[in-house]
Design an enzyme around this catalytic site. Structure first.
Site, PDB file in Angstrom:
ATOM      1  N   ASP A   1      36.637  37.776  53.320  1.00 13.04           N
ATOM      2  CA  ASP A   1      36.935  38.648  52.085  1.00 13.04           C
ATOM      3  C   ASP A   1      38.137  39.623  51.891  1.00 13.04           C
ATOM      4  O   ASP A   1      38.313  40.531  52.426  1.00 13.04           O
ATOM      5  CB  ASP A   1      35.540  38.839  51.676  1.00 13.04           C
ATOM      6  CG  ASP A   1      35.675  39.193  50.080  1.00 13.04           C
ATOM      7  OD1 ASP A   1      36.635  39.623  49.813  1.00 13.04           O
ATOM      8  OD2 ASP A   1      34.161  40.723  50.083  1.00 13.04           O
TER       9      ASP A   1
ATOM     10  N   GLU B   1      35.415  33.710  44.461  1.00  9.72           N
ATOM     11  CA  GLU B   1      34.997  35.131  45.111  1.00  9.72           C
ATOM     12  C   GLU B   1      33.382  34.904  44.599  1.00  9.72           C
ATOM     13  O   GLU B   1      32.313  34.654  45.455  1.00  9.72           O
ATOM     14  CB  GLU B   1      34.729  36.264  45.123  1.00  9.72           C
ATOM     15  CG  GLU B   1      36.073  36.708  46.077  1.00  9.72           C
ATOM     16  CD  GLU B   1      37.571  37.875  45.698  1.00  9.72           C
ATOM     17  OE1 GLU B   1      37.033  38.091  44.117  1.00  9.72           O
ATOM     18  OE2 GLU B   1      38.553  37.846  45.963  1.00  9.72           O
TER      19      GLU B   1
ATOM     20  N   LYS C   1      46.406  43.780  46.544  1.00 10.05           N
ATOM     21  CA  LYS C   1      45.390  42.974  45.614  1.00 10.05           C
ATOM     22  C   LYS C   1      45.408  42.792  44.253  1.00 10.05           C
ATOM     23  O   LYS C   1      46.396  41.586  43.151  1.00 10.05           O
ATOM     24  CB  LYS C   1      44.136  42.381  46.092  1.00 10.05           C
ATOM     25  CG  LYS C   1      43.451  41.012  45.345  1.00 10.05           C
ATOM     26  CD  LYS C   1      41.980  41.454  46.315  1.00 10.05           C
ATOM     27  CE  LYS C   1      41.428  39.524  45.575  1.00 10.05           C
ATOM     28  NZ  LYS C   1      39.732  40.069  46.257  1.00 10.05           N
TER      29      LYS C   1
ATOM     30  N   ASP D   1      30.175  39.195  39.749  1.00  8.72           N
ATOM     31  CA  ASP D   1      30.997  40.082  40.536  1.00  8.72           C
ATOM     32  C   ASP D   1      31.455  40.974  39.707  1.00  8.72           C
ATOM     33  O   ASP D   1      33.027  40.954  39.404  1.00  8.72           O
ATOM     34  CB  ASP D   1      31.788  39.077  40.562  1.00  8.72           C
ATOM     35  CG  ASP D   1      33.168  39.465  42.637  1.00  8.72           C
ATOM     36  OD1 ASP D   1      32.455  40.539  42.984  1.00  8.72           O
ATOM     37  OD2 ASP D   1      33.907  38.651  42.962  1.00  8.72           O
TER      38      ASP D   1
END
Lengths: 625, 213
Positions: free
Chosen positions: A8, A191, A88, A213
């Site tokens: 992850d 994800e 990210k 999420d």
């Protein structure tokens, strides 16, 4: 065949996990055996790289010295070195997509290029290169942890998770990062989809699941249908620039409201406030109010934050997530009442308000027994075992989050593959020439939901050709757009008359070309060696620390067993080792460790004798009673 | 004939090699890909079961450690499978695809308003133009938005009727009555649906904008 690991690669934290005895487990690593590696990369002015907790210590911030003075520490950016967090957020972005507030936080090189580049000293780093450092730290950390457990396994093949709403460029940048870290990226997995695997929901006969999420930097909502081990994503929606970071930013603004603007933008001040904000936000999960303190030179900010106030700050962001949920449920052709289970993912779902709102929206209590920070990595490990053929009938059918199309006459976007189409998928489109003897056809590939090409994101441009000169409309070229299981576009073209394959030279609008990646790989080899050096140094330092600690303890307990001449010799070697330990000469450290071992051996033997004697005496005392 | 990337034997175009079970990247029509009878009426439950069963055998996740050419065949075979499933599952996509199969493809540039919709279309477009021109947040704009919202219901009802009509014609087609007549009818219904879809999208967008304003 080696194991495939699940990674992850998060905005705030990154984790690595693998299947062990049929269950997914995260791998704890580092000195304090933590599973979460902060996604923070520090680059010193000389290019030395540090990842994780130690990188956080190097972030520019204000610290209170022993004498009470407040001073600025850390790498402040540019020539002073930099500490990059939430990299990210920059994956797959072009220079022109950098927001003004980002420019206040980091120093960028040339903002006109197709890839964002951080300027650090004389060197530049792309987001893929920075992410590769995080991946490398995970790889080495996991390998070290496995080795400590007597397992010499290497981490070579991985599954990496990405936000479901990542576009083609962001996915490609993530794959590039894996390659730069020397990893084979077997699959990119969304994800929320990965998270749904972690709960073992396939044991239920059938049902619809919503995965909410809400992480540090991104928000995703996915709606899945589960039937006999097939996890089919029905719809997904999200925002790749919406997360807990946004809430922190609002708290920072409130904290610094009375501070004059130039000071507010100072990287030390801003970061100190951000750290205080993050702490306060986390504390408010358990308590109703908390003091927040930021120490500035000659001034300190002391405020009180209540959970109510925090929730008012978070409300607009939460409202945006719920709007996305409505859209996703509608796209899945369901209503909230059709959802059988809700899964929470991401640190931001710890906020009580988030849980309440999600429960209210779907009319049921969300599942939260798995740590929301670990669930994605655990799911990635499950998907890795699916890829190794170890999960029987289980299969994930994911979708492409955004429509893919081409620019047609008048700058209109023509959709060829609609969003929420199951992948892999392909579509063939015929092209021809518009004027006589035209030798090339230009094709502009777009991604997005808007009507006009200019409002969609440019994916790539390519030229079809060379085409034999012929009257307009005669050439027939069939172009196949194929989206693979990673959600990444592949293009090939075929002349329909000759059946000959056309080479398609796709120039990505954003992101790195293959040549650039090759060059970075060459550079990475050097960095890899440096990394090995650094690792060796760390292990020697640890050895030194261990022997010095043991010696101190033994001298405290058994000091009388050493005569003065012996003691002086030990102190002398120990002192030199103390000094060498701080330096970078690992050979010297190794030599002194050995020397210290030698001079303390007779002492150690005497301690052993004494200990045995003591033990025996104790035993006899017990025997008598 | 197509060569299997795993066992190298020449096979009939299929998605799975009958000799070794490897995926085959054969170009197939949607019905053949899913092994469904070539009919316009479809048992959606059976279609989904077939799709899941084939996905389990063909999906790239099953071939992550295979040779590159087998991985590539798996990718292409699965792409054909998912596209076929998507086409057959949706009645409108299925109808349009059917017309293509029988060489009667509905022209993409068909901008002519279907006659039975002419009046409705004209009125809605009039109102949309009015909404566009009315000053934002005025009484006139709100009035028009309310009218358009009402029209939205009417459009949806027409759409639902067209979809029902479409399914009815699928049944007739499969009974093979008058093929020529049915083709014309099918084309008329599908172009109405295409038109209604665009119109409903425009209406939704206008309503969304007026809500945001």
């Amino acid at each position: 065949m080696s194991r495939i690991f699940g990674i992850d690669l998060g905005t705030t934290n990154s984790l690595i996990a693998a299947m062990e005895d049929g269950a997914p487990r995260v791998i704890a690593m580092g000195a304090n055996h933590r599973a979460l590696l902060p996604s923070v990369v520090a680059i010193a002015p000389d290019g030395a790289i540090t990842v994780g907790e130690r990188a956080i210590e190097m972030e520019p911030h204000l610290t209170v010295e022993r004498d009470g003075r407040v001073s600025a520490v850390g790498f402040a950016g540019g020539e002073y070195g930099a500490v990059i967090r939430s990299v990210k957020r920059y994956m797959g972005l072009g220079g022109d997509e950098i927001a003004p507030e980002d420019r206040a936080r980091y120093t960028f090189a040339d903002l006109s290029g197709p890839v964002v580049r951080f300027q650090i000293g004389k060197r530049v780093f792309t987001p893929s290169q920075i992410s590769a450092e995080i991946l490398r730290a995970l790889k080495h950390g996991a390998e070290r942890a496995l080795r400590a457990a007597g397992n010499d396994e290497k981490v070579e093949r991985v599954v990496i998770t990405v936000p479901a709403y990542f576009n083609d460029g962001q996915r490609q940048a993530t794959k590039d990062a894996g390659r730069l870290a020397g990893l084979e990226v077997v699959r990119l997995v969304n994800e929320p989809t990965a998270a749904s695997l972690a709960y073992g929901l396939n044991t239920r006969a059938a049902g619809n699941v919503a995965v909410f999420d809400f992480g540090g930097g991104t928000f995703d909502i996915s709606i899945l249908s589960i039937k006999q081990g097939i996890f089919e994503v029905l719809a997904t929606n999200g925002d790749t620039h919406l997360g807990g970071d946004d809430i922190d930013r609002v708290i920072v603004q409130w904290l610094l409201a009375e501070i004059p603007d130039p000071l507010k933008l100072d990287r030390h001040v801003w970061n100190s406030a951000r750290m205080a904000a993050e702490d306060a936000k986390q504390r408010l999960t358990d308590v109703a109010q908390t003091p927040v303190v930021v120490e500035l030179p000659g001034h300190s900010i002391r405020k009180h934050l209540t959970r109510d106030a925090l929730e008012r700050m978070a409300e607009p962001f939460l409202a945006r997530t719920l709007k996305r949920c409505e859209l996703a449920v509608a796209d899945a052709k369901l209503t909230p009442a059709d959802i059988d289970a809700v899964v929470l993912v991401g640190g931001s779902t710890r906020m009580p308000l988030v849980r309440q709102r999600v429960a209210a929206m779907f009319h049921k209590e969300p599942l939260c027994s798995i740590d929301p920070d670990q669930i994605v990595a655990l799911g990635a490990a499950v998907q890795a075992s699916v890829l190794m053929g170890m999960q029987g009938d289980m299969l994930l059918l994911d979708v492409v989050p955004l429509s893919l199309g081409i620019e047609t006459m008048g700058g209109v976007m023509e959709r060829l593959i609609h969003r929420n189409t199951t992948i892999p998928t392909s579509v063939a489109e015929g092209f021809t020439t518009a004027v006589d003897n035209q030798t090339h056809v230009d094709i502009h590939v777009l991604q997005g939901e808007r009507e006009l090409a200019k409002d969609c994101r440019s994916l790539a441009r390519f030229k079809l050709g060379p085409i034999q000169p012929q009257p307009a409309g005669v050439p027939r070229i069939e172009v196949t757009f194929l989206i693979d299981a990673n959600g990444i576009l592949n293009v090939n073209a075929r002349d329909e008359r000759t059946g000959r394959e056309h080479s398609v030279d796709v120039k990505p609008s954003y992101g790195l070309t293959d040549d650039e990646i090759e060059r970075m790989l060459e550079e990475a080899v050097d960095l890899g060696e440096q990394d090995l050096e650094e690792r060796l140094l760390i292990s020697y330092r640890n050895d030194a620390e261990q022997i010095l600690g043991a010696l101190r303890k033994q001298l405290g307990e058994f000091g009388p067993l050493v005569d003065n001449r012996e003691r002086a010799r030990m102190d002398e070697v120990a002192e030199r080792l103390e000094a060498a330990r701080i330096g970078t000469d690992r050979e010297l450290i190794a030599k002194l460790v050995e020397e210290l071992n030698e001079v303390t051996t007779p002492f150690a033997e005497r301690i052993m004798d004494a200990a045995i004697k003591l033990a025996l005496e104790k035993k006899s005392v017990e025997d008598l009673s | 004939m197509i060569e299997c990337p795993s066992c190298g034997r020449r096979q009939q175009p299929l998605l799975i090699c009958p000799d070794c079970g490897s995926p085959l990247a054969a170009p197939l029509d949607c019905f053949a890909a899913l092994g469904m009878p070539r009919k316009l009426t479809i048992d959606l439950g059976a279609l989904e079961r077939r799709y899941h069963e084939l996905s389990r055998k063909l999906h790239p996740d099953r071939f992550a450690s295979s040779a590159a050419r087998v991985r590539d065949a798996s990718l292409r075979a699965t792409a054909t499978l998912t596209r076929s499933y998507r086409t057959l599952r949706d009645p409108v996509a299925r109808g349009l695809y059917w017309l293509e199969l029988i060489g009667e493809k509905l022209s993409e540039n068909n901008k002519r308003v279907p006659p039975e919709l002419a009046e409705l279309v004209f009125e809605v477009q009039e109102q949309l133009a009015g909404m566009h021109d009315a000053p934002a947040d005025s009484d006139a704009a709100r009035e028009l938005a309310a009218q358009v919202a009402q029209r939205r219901g009417q459009l949806q009802a027409t759409m639902d009727a067209s979809l029902a009509d479409l399914e009815l014609n699928f049944v007739k087609w499969d009974q093979r009555s008058d093929e020529k007549m049915l083709t014309l009818r099918l084309k008329a219904i599908l172009s109405s649906i295409a038109y209604l879809r665009t119109l409903i999208r425009d209406v939704d967008r206008a309503l969304e904008n007026s809500k945001a304003a």
